[in-house]
Design an enzyme around this catalytic site. Structure first.
Site, PDB file in Angstrom:
ATOM      1  N   GLU A 185       0.845  -1.196   0.000  1.00 32.56           N
ATOM      2  CA  GLU A 185       0.000   0.000   0.000  1.00 32.56           C
ATOM      3  C   GLU A 185       0.879   1.244   0.000  1.00 32.56           C
ATOM      4  O   GLU A 185       1.979   1.230   0.545  1.00 32.56           O
ATOM      5  CB  GLU A 185      -0.862   0.035   1.262  1.00 32.56           C
ATOM      6  CG  GLU A 185      -2.263  -0.498   1.090  1.00 32.56           C
ATOM      7  CD  GLU A 185      -3.186   0.468   0.376  1.00 32.56           C
ATOM      8  OE1 GLU A 185      -2.750   1.232  -0.507  1.00 32.56           O
ATOM      9  OE2 GLU A 185      -4.380   0.461   0.693  1.00 32.56           O
ATOM     10  N   ASP A 186       0.368   2.314  -0.570  1.00 33.23           N
ATOM     11  CA  ASP A 186       1.063   3.591  -0.485  1.00 33.23           C
ATOM     12  C   ASP A 186       0.821   4.230   0.876  1.00 33.23           C
ATOM     13  O   ASP A 186       1.731   4.714   1.522  1.00 33.23           O
ATOM     14  CB  ASP A 186       0.645   4.537  -1.618  1.00 33.23           C
ATOM     15  CG  ASP A 186      -0.864   4.762  -1.695  1.00 33.23           C
ATOM     16  OD1 ASP A 186      -1.634   4.024  -1.047  1.00 33.23           O
ATOM     17  OD2 ASP A 186      -1.283   5.668  -2.434  1.00 33.23           O
ATOM     18  N   ASP A 200      -4.695   5.151   6.037  1.00 32.12           N
ATOM     19  CA  ASP A 200      -5.191   6.173   6.958  1.00 32.12           C
ATOM     20  C   ASP A 200      -6.328   5.587   7.786  1.00 32.12           C
ATOM     21  O   ASP A 200      -6.087   5.038   8.837  1.00 32.12           O
ATOM     22  CB  ASP A 200      -5.527   7.502   6.277  1.00 32.12           C
ATOM     23  CG  ASP A 200      -6.278   7.372   4.975  1.00 32.12           C
ATOM     24  OD1 ASP A 200      -7.094   6.455   4.834  1.00 32.12           O
ATOM     25  OD2 ASP A 200      -6.067   8.216   4.103  1.00 32.12           O
ATOM     26  N   PHE A 222      -3.061  15.791   4.488  1.00 33.00           N
ATOM     27  CA  PHE A 222      -3.100  15.297   3.116  1.00 33.00           C
ATOM     28  C   PHE A 222      -1.715  15.403   2.484  1.00 33.00           C
ATOM     29  O   PHE A 222      -1.039  16.420   2.621  1.00 33.00           O
ATOM     30  CB  PHE A 222      -4.128  16.080   2.295  1.00 33.00           C
ATOM     31  CG  PHE A 222      -4.407  15.459   0.965  1.00 33.00           C
ATOM     32  CD1 PHE A 222      -5.218  14.344   0.869  1.00 33.00           C
ATOM     33  CD2 PHE A 222      -3.832  15.972  -0.184  1.00 33.00           C
ATOM     34  CE1 PHE A 222      -5.472  13.754  -0.357  1.00 33.00           C
ATOM     35  CE2 PHE A 222      -4.074  15.390  -1.415  1.00 33.00           C
ATOM     36  CZ  PHE A 222      -4.894  14.276  -1.504  1.00 33.00           C
ATOM     37  N   ARG A 256       1.515  12.492  -8.677  1.00 32.89           N
ATOM     38  CA  ARG A 256       2.073  11.141  -8.508  1.00 32.89           C
ATOM     39  C   ARG A 256       3.534  11.048  -8.927  1.00 32.89           C
ATOM     40  O   ARG A 256       4.285  10.244  -8.418  1.00 32.89           O
ATOM     41  CB  ARG A 256       1.287  10.117  -9.334  1.00 32.89           C
ATOM     42  CG  ARG A 256      -0.088   9.844  -8.832  1.00 32.89           C
ATOM     43  CD  ARG A 256      -0.692   8.637  -9.552  1.00 32.89           C
ATOM     44  NE  ARG A 256      -2.116   8.553  -9.390  1.00 32.89           N
ATOM     45  CZ  ARG A 256      -2.732   8.070  -8.322  1.00 32.89           C
ATOM     46  NH1 ARG A 256      -2.034   7.641  -7.295  1.00 32.89           N
ATOM     47  NH2 ARG A 256      -4.047   8.022  -8.266  1.00 32.89           N
TER      48      ARG A 256
END
Length: 177
Positions: A102-103, A106, A155, A168
């Site tokens: 996973e990046d 949260d 964020f 990205r």
């Protein structure tokens, strides 16, 4: 500290490229040790994890397979609350050592909804590697086996993470100002 603008938001450097790469090498070394003599299947969750998965794979010395699945719950800067599977998993997981890549984790809702589908296929083992974890935001219980960085509930963009499709390609990770 450098600042950038993506769409209508300003971001400042949070994790420089060198820091990210050093941590990715450390995670790869841990996986090399934990999976010596084994052949894990990495399942990278698109779109965000593609850079992390690619770099992680570059530093592996073990035999390993890689596949991708697309799951999404974000629109703009907020989670939509719905997890959408856009590209399905085609590999058979029965008896395999599986590592989910996973990046960012949260709330944990994406993995919470996805993991039972994998468990149903009876892999031999399943671990989770995530570059970023917002522990303050986590609402679902998850065991994260390899964590790059625990970050505040702000964020972020860059290194695979986007804001409405942009950012990205950045080599560093930036957080909203």
């Amino acid at each position: 500290m450098s600042a950038i603008k993506v769409h209508d938001k300003s971001f400042e450097t949070y994790l420089p490229e060198e820091t990210i790469q050093k941590r990715v090498r450390e995670i790869s070394a841990a996986i090399n040790k934990d999976y010596a003599g084994k052949r894990p299947l990495f399942i990278a969750i698109l779109n965000g994890s593609f850079m992390f998965a690619s770099d992680l794979f570059k530093y592996l010395d073990i035999e390993a397979e890689l596949c991708f699945i697309k799951l999404a719950s974000y629109k703009g800067m907020k989670s939509s609350g719905n997890v959408v599977t856009s590209i399905g998993l085609e590999d058979d997981l029965f008896g395999k050592e599986v590592i989910i890549v996973e990046d960012i984790v949260d709330t944990g809702k994406t993995l919470h909804n996805f993991l039972p589908k994998l468990v149903h296929q009876q892999p031999k083992s399943m671990k989770i590697a995530t570059l970023l974890h917002k522990s303050e935001a986590t609402e679902y219980p998850l065991t994260l086996d390899y964590v790059g960085f625990d970050i505040p509930n702000k964020f972020v963009v860059g290194y695979g993470l986007d804001y409405d499709g942009l950012g990205r390609n950045l080599k560093e990770i930036y957080q909203v100002v």
